[in-house]
Design an enzyme around this catalytic site. Structure first.
Site, PDB file in Angstrom:
ATOM      1  CG  ASP A   1      -1.882  -1.070   1.485  1.00  0.00           C
ATOM      2  OD1 ASP A   1      -3.096  -1.070   1.200  1.00  0.00           O
ATOM      3  OD2 ASP A   1      -1.344  -2.357   1.572  1.00  0.00           O
TER       4      ASP A   1
ATOM      5  CG  ASN B   1      -4.315   3.489   1.493  1.00  0.00           C
ATOM      6  OD1 ASN B   1      -3.766   2.413   1.794  1.00  0.00           O
ATOM      7  ND2 ASN B   1      -5.432   3.738   1.733  1.00  0.00           N
TER       8      ASN B   1
ATOM      9  CG  HIS C   1      -9.637   3.252   1.075  1.00  0.00           C
ATOM     10  ND1 HIS C   1     -10.375   3.821   1.910  1.00  0.00           N
ATOM     11  CD2 HIS C   1      -8.813   2.671   1.983  1.00  0.00           C
ATOM     12  CE1 HIS C   1     -10.447   3.844   3.112  1.00  0.00           C
ATOM     13  NE2 HIS C   1      -9.270   2.995   3.233  1.00  0.00           N
TER      14      HIS C   1
ATOM     15  CG  HIS D   1      -6.893  -4.744  -0.083  1.00  0.00           C
ATOM     16  ND1 HIS D   1      -5.718  -4.010  -0.008  1.00  0.00           N
ATOM     17  CD2 HIS D   1      -7.774  -3.946   0.548  1.00  0.00           C
ATOM     18  CE1 HIS D   1      -5.799  -2.825   0.406  1.00  0.00           C
ATOM     19  NE2 HIS D   1      -7.316  -2.743   0.704  1.00  0.00           N
TER      20      HIS D   1
END
Length: 258
Positions: free
Chosen positions: A8, A40, A68, A151
């Site tokens: 990430d 991210n 996200h 994930h």
């Protein structure tokens, strides 16, 4: 052959260290594929088109995303324009973007996909196990090896996915928790596995965010803005060596400072 999977990427510090180190690491490590999770990368949540362009221009071969994926406004309109970016495969089929990627190097076809977990996570997604099965079946005969990114929040779910895909995937590598785990290993049927490859970004932090506001939230429960931290910037990931049959021969956790 070798692949580097970068964990990430968090905010500007994460982007900067990736852009700085990727060209050097490719040469020094003899890397054939470099894949990065960048969910991210935009101020700690989501991604933008300009960030995608910068990471790909720096030498990242492919970008994966996570829960996200849709945090940045307008990204749902941009994602389809990136041939080397994929969103999680077990999101609803109506979601825009690619649910997998096929990378090629010297005749070796690497199937890349991400599945989200269903334990302790927000998005309502299809079963990751069934989704992985469907992708492998759909593309059977078209790939030489497989990188499956898991994930997920729960290590148990990640480990279960590792064993489920053992012998069918070259590597099953975890992301999302931002904390590297000490379990890099080769499973029984030569699948490389690691519960979480760690975070790329500021490690003098709480999961990449400034320490003080996170501590305050734990202490009094009041809402605060969690800005991306800046100290102790590192690139974290896993290097997997594999043969022409797509069987992993070695996995090594990588943590590099700028």
């Amino acid at each position: 052959m070798k692949l580097l999977f970068i964990g990430d990427i968090v905010g500007k510090p994460g982007r900067e260290i990736v852009c700085s180190l990727v060209p050097k690491l490719r040469v020094e490590r003899g890397l054939d594929f470099i894949i990065a999770n960048a969910e991210n990368a935009a101020a700690g949540s989501g991604i933008t088109a300009s960030i995608c362009h910068s990471l790909l221009a720096a030498g990242v071969d492919a970008i994966t995303l996570g829960d996200h994926v849709w945090d940045q406004k307008g990204w749902e309109n941009d994602i389809a324009g990136f041939e080397r970016v994929c969103r999680p495969a077990n999101l609803p089929a109506a979601n825009p973007g690619r649910d997998h990627l096929m990378l090629e190097k010297n005749g070796f076809q690497l199937l890349v996909f991400t599945v989200l977990g269903r334990n302790f996570m927000g998005p309502k997604v299809d079963c990751p196990f069934a989704c992985a099965d469907a992708l492998l079946k759909k593309h059977a005969g078209k790939f030489s090896g497989v990188l499956a990114e898991v994930h997920m929040e729960a290590t148990s779910e990640k480990q279960a996915m590792g064993w489920y895909l053992d012998g069918r995937a070259t590597a099953v590598l975890g992301t999302h928790t931002h904390v590297a785990t000490a379990d890099a290993s080769l499973l029984r049927k030569q699948t490389a596995f690691m519960c979480d490859v760690g975070m790329t970004g500021p490690h003098e932090s709480v999961l990449g965010r400034e320490i003080a506001p996170v501590l305050g939230r734990f202490l009094d429960g009041m809402p605060r803005r969690f800005e991306v931290a800046t100290g102790d910037n590192r690139l974290s990931g896993a290097v997997v060596e594999f043969n022409a049959a797509g069987r992993a021969e070695k996995i090594e956790w990588l943590s590099v400072r700028a």
